[in-house]
Write an enzyme that holds these catalytic residues in place. Structure first.
Site, PDB file in Angstrom:
ATOM      1  N   TYR A 102       0.867  -1.181   0.000  1.00 47.26           N
ATOM      2  CA  TYR A 102       0.000   0.000   0.000  1.00 47.26           C
ATOM      3  C   TYR A 102       0.903   1.230   0.000  1.00 47.26           C
ATOM      4  O   TYR A 102       2.070   1.150  -0.381  1.00 47.26           O
ATOM      5  CB  TYR A 102      -0.909  -0.125   1.246  1.00 47.26           C
ATOM      6  CG  TYR A 102      -2.051   0.845   1.308  1.00 47.26           C
ATOM      7  CD1 TYR A 102      -2.923   1.004   0.232  1.00 47.26           C
ATOM      8  CD2 TYR A 102      -2.282   1.601   2.450  1.00 47.26           C
ATOM      9  CE1 TYR A 102      -3.978   1.906   0.298  1.00 47.26           C
ATOM     10  CE2 TYR A 102      -3.342   2.495   2.532  1.00 47.26           C
ATOM     11  CZ  TYR A 102      -4.175   2.651   1.449  1.00 47.26           C
ATOM     12  OH  TYR A 102      -5.212   3.543   1.512  1.00 47.26           O
ATOM     13  N   ARG A 155      -6.326  10.033 -10.806  1.00 49.92           N
ATOM     14  CA  ARG A 155      -5.674  10.761  -9.690  1.00 49.92           C
ATOM     15  C   ARG A 155      -5.174   9.716  -8.692  1.00 49.92           C
ATOM     16  O   ARG A 155      -5.784   9.470  -7.669  1.00 49.92           O
ATOM     17  CB  ARG A 155      -6.715  11.704  -9.067  1.00 49.92           C
ATOM     18  CG  ARG A 155      -6.286  12.735  -8.135  1.00 49.92           C
ATOM     19  CD  ARG A 155      -5.803  12.256  -6.768  1.00 49.92           C
ATOM     20  NE  ARG A 155      -6.789  12.077  -5.737  1.00 49.92           N
ATOM     21  CZ  ARG A 155      -6.781  11.013  -4.907  1.00 49.92           C
ATOM     22  NH1 ARG A 155      -5.901  10.035  -5.020  1.00 49.92           N
ATOM     23  NH2 ARG A 155      -7.688  10.926  -3.967  1.00 49.92           N
ATOM     24  N   LYS A 173      -5.881  -1.779  -2.656  1.00 57.20           N
ATOM     25  CA  LYS A 173      -7.053  -1.541  -1.797  1.00 57.20           C
ATOM     26  C   LYS A 173      -7.830  -2.826  -1.582  1.00 57.20           C
ATOM     27  O   LYS A 173      -8.307  -3.097  -0.480  1.00 57.20           O
ATOM     28  CB  LYS A 173      -7.967  -0.486  -2.441  1.00 57.20           C
ATOM     29  CG  LYS A 173      -7.348   0.890  -2.536  1.00 57.20           C
ATOM     30  CD  LYS A 173      -7.624   1.709  -1.291  1.00 57.20           C
ATOM     31  CE  LYS A 173      -6.980   3.075  -1.369  1.00 57.20           C
ATOM     32  NZ  LYS A 173      -7.222   3.909  -0.195  1.00 57.20           N
ATOM     33  N   GLU A 244     -12.380   4.616  -6.489  1.00 55.30           N
ATOM     34  CA  GLU A 244     -11.063   4.965  -5.951  1.00 55.30           C
ATOM     35  C   GLU A 244     -10.266   5.796  -6.951  1.00 55.30           C
ATOM     36  O   GLU A 244     -10.139   5.414  -8.125  1.00 55.30           O
ATOM     37  CB  GLU A 244     -10.295   3.675  -5.632  1.00 55.30           C
ATOM     38  CG  GLU A 244      -9.021   3.887  -4.846  1.00 55.30           C
ATOM     39  CD  GLU A 244      -9.276   4.342  -3.412  1.00 55.30           C
ATOM     40  OE1 GLU A 244     -10.145   3.748  -2.730  1.00 55.30           O
ATOM     41  OE2 GLU A 244      -8.608   5.295  -2.968  1.00 55.30           O
ATOM     42  N   ASP A 245      -9.750   6.902  -6.480  1.00 57.79           N
ATOM     43  CA  ASP A 245      -8.773   7.704  -7.229  1.00 57.79           C
ATOM     44  C   ASP A 245      -9.244   8.119  -8.627  1.00 57.79           C
ATOM     45  O   ASP A 245      -8.454   8.136  -9.592  1.00 57.79           O
ATOM     46  CB  ASP A 245      -7.411   6.976  -7.275  1.00 57.79           C
ATOM     47  CG  ASP A 245      -6.741   6.968  -5.889  1.00 57.79           C
ATOM     48  OD1 ASP A 245      -7.386   7.410  -4.917  1.00 57.79           O
ATOM     49  OD2 ASP A 245      -5.589   6.528  -5.782  1.00 57.79           O
ATOM     50  N   ASP A 267     -14.152   6.229  -1.759  1.00 57.60           N
ATOM     51  CA  ASP A 267     -13.206   6.113  -0.653  1.00 57.60           C
ATOM     52  C   ASP A 267     -12.467   7.425  -0.386  1.00 57.60           C
ATOM     53  O   ASP A 267     -12.203   7.777   0.763  1.00 57.60           O
ATOM     54  CB  ASP A 267     -12.218   4.995  -1.011  1.00 57.60           C
ATOM     55  CG  ASP A 267     -11.255   4.700   0.102  1.00 57.60           C
ATOM     56  OD1 ASP A 267     -11.670   4.745   1.268  1.00 57.60           O
ATOM     57  OD2 ASP A 267     -10.087   4.399  -0.198  1.00 57.60           O
ATOM     58  N   ASP A 268     -12.120   8.150  -1.443  1.00 61.19           N
ATOM     59  CA  ASP A 268     -11.341   9.380  -1.266  1.00 61.19           C
ATOM     60  C   ASP A 268     -12.185  10.487  -0.649  1.00 61.19           C
ATOM     61  O   ASP A 268     -11.689  11.299   0.122  1.00 61.19           O
ATOM     62  CB  ASP A 268     -10.772   9.834  -2.615  1.00 61.19           C
ATOM     63  CG  ASP A 268      -9.891   8.751  -3.198  1.00 61.19           C
ATOM     64  OD1 ASP A 268      -8.847   8.468  -2.607  1.00 61.19           O
ATOM     65  OD2 ASP A 268     -10.297   8.132  -4.213  1.00 61.19           O
ATOM     66  N   ASN A 408      -0.619  11.681   0.088  1.00 65.45           N
ATOM     67  CA  ASN A 408       0.134  10.455  -0.199  1.00 65.45           C
ATOM     68  C   ASN A 408       0.759  10.553  -1.582  1.00 65.45           C
ATOM     69  O   ASN A 408       0.247  11.271  -2.434  1.00 65.45           O
ATOM     70  CB  ASN A 408      -0.815   9.249  -0.180  1.00 65.45           C
ATOM     71  CG  ASN A 408      -1.402   9.011   1.187  1.00 65.45           C
ATOM     72  OD1 ASN A 408      -0.711   9.094   2.186  1.00 65.45           O
ATOM     73  ND2 ASN A 408      -2.702   8.721   1.227  1.00 65.45           N
TER      74      ASN A 408
HETATM   75  N1  LIG Z   1      -4.796   9.938   4.002  1.00 67.81           N
HETATM   76  C1  LIG Z   1      -5.736   9.453   3.247  1.00 67.81           C
HETATM   77  O1  LIG Z   1      -6.433   8.500   3.595  1.00 67.81           O
HETATM   78  C2  LIG Z   1      -6.009  10.087   1.931  1.00 67.81           C
HETATM   79  C3  LIG Z   1      -5.152  10.992   1.382  1.00 67.81           C
HETATM   80  N2  LIG Z   1      -5.430  11.557   0.172  1.00 67.81           N
HETATM   81  C4  LIG Z   1      -4.423  12.422  -0.405  1.00 67.81           C
HETATM   82  O2  LIG Z   1      -4.876  13.745  -0.468  1.00 67.81           O
HETATM   83  C5  LIG Z   1      -4.298  14.385  -1.594  1.00 67.81           C
HETATM   84  C6  LIG Z   1      -5.408  15.105  -2.350  1.00 67.81           C
HETATM   85  O3  LIG Z   1      -6.348  14.184  -2.810  1.00 67.81           O
HETATM   86  P1  LIG Z   1      -7.741  14.702  -3.448  1.00 67.81           P
HETATM   87  O4  LIG Z   1      -8.390  15.668  -2.559  1.00 67.81           O
HETATM   88  O5  LIG Z   1      -8.499  13.514  -3.832  1.00 67.81           O
HETATM   89  O6  LIG Z   1      -7.187  15.425  -4.745  1.00 67.81           O
HETATM   90  P2  LIG Z   1      -7.892  16.547  -5.598  1.00 67.81           P
HETATM   91  O7  LIG Z   1      -7.159  16.617  -6.870  1.00 67.81           O
HETATM   92  O8  LIG Z   1      -9.349  16.362  -5.615  1.00 67.81           O
HETATM   93  O9  LIG Z   1      -7.598  17.892  -4.746  1.00 67.81           O
HETATM   94  C7  LIG Z   1      -6.343  18.472  -4.596  1.00 67.81           C
HETATM   95  C8  LIG Z   1      -6.525  19.857  -4.044  1.00 67.81           C
HETATM   96  O10 LIG Z   1      -5.249  20.405  -3.748  1.00 67.81           O
HETATM   97  C9  LIG Z   1      -5.248  21.733  -4.213  1.00 67.81           C
HETATM   98  N3  LIG Z   1      -3.913  22.241  -4.493  1.00 67.81           N
HETATM   99  C10 LIG Z   1      -3.066  21.913  -5.493  1.00 67.81           C
HETATM  100  N4  LIG Z   1      -1.963  22.668  -5.415  1.00 67.81           N
HETATM  101  C11 LIG Z   1      -2.121  23.498  -4.372  1.00 67.81           C
HETATM  102  C12 LIG Z   1      -1.344  24.538  -3.803  1.00 67.81           C
HETATM  103  N5  LIG Z   1      -0.154  24.858  -4.303  1.00 67.81           N
HETATM  104  N6  LIG Z   1      -1.842  25.189  -2.726  1.00 67.81           N
HETATM  105  C13 LIG Z   1      -3.044  24.878  -2.226  1.00 67.81           C
HETATM  106  N7  LIG Z   1      -3.824  23.898  -2.707  1.00 67.81           N
HETATM  107  C14 LIG Z   1      -3.370  23.229  -3.776  1.00 67.81           C
HETATM  108  C15 LIG Z   1      -6.075  21.701  -5.494  1.00 67.81           C
HETATM  109  O11 LIG Z   1      -6.447  23.027  -5.821  1.00 67.81           O
HETATM  110  P3  LIG Z   1      -7.412  23.400  -7.056  1.00 67.81           P
HETATM  111  O12 LIG Z   1      -8.776  22.949  -6.599  1.00 67.81           O
HETATM  112  O13 LIG Z   1      -7.285  24.866  -7.174  1.00 67.81           O
HETATM  113  O14 LIG Z   1      -6.914  22.626  -8.231  1.00 67.81           O
HETATM  114  C16 LIG Z   1      -7.215  20.802  -5.024  1.00 67.81           C
HETATM  115  O15 LIG Z   1      -8.186  21.559  -4.356  1.00 67.81           O
HETATM  116  C17 LIG Z   1      -3.594  13.293  -2.399  1.00 67.81           C
HETATM  117  O16 LIG Z   1      -2.207  13.351  -2.141  1.00 67.81           O
HETATM  118  C18 LIG Z   1      -4.130  12.017  -1.842  1.00 67.81           C
HETATM  119  O17 LIG Z   1      -3.175  10.985  -1.872  1.00 67.81           O
HETATM  120  C19 LIG Z   1      -6.594  11.304  -0.500  1.00 67.81           C
HETATM  121  C20 LIG Z   1      -7.471  10.401   0.000  1.00 67.81           C
HETATM  122  C21 LIG Z   1      -7.210   9.680   1.215  1.00 67.81           C
HETATM  123  C1  LIG Z   2      -5.273   6.769   0.640  1.00 63.44           C
HETATM  124  C2  LIG Z   2      -5.944   7.173  -0.574  1.00 63.44           C
HETATM  125  O1  LIG Z   2      -7.032   6.701  -0.871  1.00 63.44           O
HETATM  126  C3  LIG Z   2      -5.323   8.153  -1.428  1.00 63.44           C
HETATM  127  O2  LIG Z   2      -4.302   8.713  -1.081  1.00 63.44           O
HETATM  128  O3  LIG Z   2      -5.878   8.384  -2.511  1.00 63.44           O
HETATM  129 MG   LIG Z   3      -7.480   6.992  -2.901  1.00 62.84          MG
END
Ligand SMILES: NC(=O)C1=CN([C@@H]2O[C@H](COP(=O)(O)OP(=O)(O)OC[C@H]3O[C@@H](n4cnc5c(N)ncnc54)[C@H](OP(=O)(O)O)[C@@H]3O)[C@@H](O)[C@H]2O)C=CC1
Ligand SMILES: CC(=O)C(=O)O
Ligand SMILES: [Mg+2]
Length: 549
Positions: A102, A155, A173, A244-245, A267-268, A408
């Protein structure tokens, strides 16, 4: 500060150490293969009753493999060639093995998936299957499938569009459904939908095996995904589907289209929200400040961020009597263009409920100064965005600042545990998306929490499977957050443990699955299976283990 970082038992990989590695040479491959083969010989002898071969020896072989990606490949070989050994290792050493099946290693595996010697047991559905998806499902060698994890690879973690290589994330997953919750692996199906890729490197890479054309979007995307979902529904009498993603241009719409029509969740958006709410509830207890007095600032306003914001609002609505609007006022978001606020135009749909009537702020530091958050959550994919000044600013406002860099894999984390610990002089209440090593400070060990949806989706998903739930409502995720948070006491919180260790995930999942399944039945969403008088015992006796092989 004189800190010792690391655990004496094993070192989880750091992505930086594996970044840009040259992939295995033929020599190296032969070596790993040899290691696997040796493990297999040992394992087979063991299972044939040769008691002179110890289980520890197999584990020792695994531990002696240096590179995380080679550990990943070895585990994949074991899964294919000696599933019993694989699941034995995984179930007995879950916390140690997790980083190699993972995050972070799965990120590296996905980036290079097309170059790695991998055979998948997952299913690809491509645009070429249009009109024939149901037929393809009906021809699949396994016909009793209870759960599918499905991605379109747009993503993958914080690594962007990895197209067909996203299969690696569905596989990772799905393994957790078995390891963490005890779903029979034969009933689990990883799926990767190939609808093209916008990754320029893959489009030019002769080895890339996916469709070499830009992704389909809009109506074409909806039509194909519609066929996929309808086919899954027609294929199985009851089935859980985990999105997922997917990229956020499709993820919210896909979820909204399907979450009430079948047992499907994202999941996200939802799993991440659930684990983060659990972490925030635990951290809030450690601060001594009631949860409804906390204010969360998010860096990142995508699936993970706004999903968490919505679940916080739902929790405040259900448990503190606030309206959803009042609940959302506890959450503020920064995206790539600054603070999400009322004066912003052309905001994406998922950000609009959080566009509060506040002055705009161009950067994180000015937002912290203006909004005075008690918690900072990183879901931005921007490595190192929480620098010393940011952490110190949070410390200036709070005795115990809550700082969750959730992006991540490790290479995308907004800060490391060591940084947050040092810069906050040990005051931080910390959780990250990918694992970090514990820290020993003046002889006392402090543990970083891992707020990863892996704690949640296997149990909530298994509850939905066992109760044959029609859908998974937000109330179920709130319940799971509360249950998980209640599993740590003040002493553990003081050690940094916002959750019980992942090593005990089966015990955690047993309780979560039972509580959520019971609630699904009470809410009229599902039914108790025949012979289920007590959910905990029922779940315990229906957790698959390697002896079944
Ligand atoms: N710990 C966990 O269980 C999980 C962790 N994650 C992690 O979270 C991260 C984001 O995932 P997710 O929300 O799905 O991705 P998205 O692509 O949906 O969202 C990313 C966000 O980050 C913003 N962003 C990008 N660059 C910047 C910057 N320089 N300053 C501020 N904001 C910025 C984007 O802005 P804009 O909207 O303007 O493009 C967007 O709003 C990933 O790394 C993922 O691995 C996700 C799911 C689970
Ligand atoms: C953990 C997870 O689902 C992610 O980073 O997208
Ligand atoms: Mg994910």
């Amino acid at each position: 500060m004189n800190l010792i970082v690391g655990s004496a038992v094993h070192s989880p990989p750091s992505s930086s150490s594996c970044a840009n590695q040259q992939y295995r040479t033929i020599n190296n491959m032969a070596q790993v293969s040899l290691q696997v083969r040796t493990s297999l010989d040992l394992a087979n002898a063991r299972f044939k009753g040769d008691t002179t071969i110890s289980y520890e020896l197999i584990l020792e072989k695994f531990r002696s493999i240096e590179k995380p990606i080679d550990k990943y490949l070895t585990l994949r070989d074991l899964l294919r060639l000696a599933p019993r050994v694989y699941y034995d290792l995984l179930l007995k050493h879950t916390e140690e093995i997790l980083p190699y099946i993972y995050t972070p290693t799965v990120g590296e595996a996905c980036e290079n998936y097309h170059k790695l010697p991998l055979k998948t047991r997952g299913m690809y559905l491509t645009l070429h299957d249009k009109g024939n998806v149901l037929k393809k499902l009906q021809a699949w060698p396994v016909q009793d499938v209870k759960v599918a994890v499905i991605t379109d690879g747009e993503r993958i973690l914080g690594l962007g569009d990895l197209g067909r290589n996203g299969m690696g994330i569905s596989e990772g997953k799905i393994t957790l459904y078995t390891a963490a919750a005890g779903v029979n692996p034969m009933q689990c199906l990883p799926i990767c939908v190939d609808i093209g890729t916008n990754n320029p490197a893959y489009l030019e890479d002769p080895d890339y095996r996916g469709i070499k054309a830009p992704r389909v979007t809009g109506a074409e995307f909806d039509e194909f995904m519609g066929e996929v979902m309808e086919s899954l529904q027609a294929w199985q009498a009851h089935m859980l589907v985990q999105f997922e993603d997917f990229g956020n241009n499709n993820a919210f719409r896909l979820l909204d289209s399907w979450r009430h029509k079948m047992c499907a969740f994202n999941d996200d958006i939802q799993g991440t929200a659930c684990i983060t709410l659990a972490g925030l509830l635990s951290a809030a207890r450690a601060t001594g400040k009631p949860f409804n007095e906390h204010r969360v600032l998010f860096l990142g306003a995508g699936e993970a961020g706004t999903g968490i914001g919505e679940l916080i609002a739902t929790y405040l609505h259900l448990r503190h009597g606030m309206t959803m609007e009042e609940g959302r006022q506890h959450c503020f978001f920064m995206d790539s263009r600054g603070l999400v606020c009322k004066s912003r135009t052309n905001l994406q749909h998922h950000k609009q409920p959080f566009a509060h009537d506040v002055e705009s702020c161009p950067d994180l530091k000015s937002a912290i100064a203006a909004l005075k958050p008690t918690a900072l959550v990183g879901v931005s994919t921007i490595a190192k965005a929480f620098d010393r000044e940011v952490v110190e600013a949070m410390c200036g406002l709070n005795d115990r600042p809550i700082i969750f860099p959730l992006s991540n894999p490790t290479s995308k984390s907004e800060c490391t545990y060591q940084e947050a610990y040092e810069w906050s002089k040990g005051k931080v209440l910390f959780a990250s998306g990918s694992p970090f090593d514990p820290i020993t400070d003046a002889g006392v060990v402090h543990y970083p929490a891992q707020a990863n949806n892996a704690y949640i989706f296997p149990a909530v998903g298994y509850a939905a499977i066992l109760a044959k739930s029609k859908e998974i409502t937000d109330e179920m995720f709130v319940l799971a957050s509360e249950e998980l948070s209640s599993m740590t006491d003040m002493e553990e919180l003081e050690q940094g443990r916002l959750f019980p260790p992942f090593q005990s995930i089966r015990a955690i999942s047993k309780v979560l699955t039972a509580r959520v399944a019971e609630k699904m039945v009470d809410a009229g969403l599902g039914t108790a299976p025949e012979g289920c008088n007590d959910w905990e015992s029922y779940v315990a006796s229906n957790m698959w283990n390697a002896d079944a092989l």
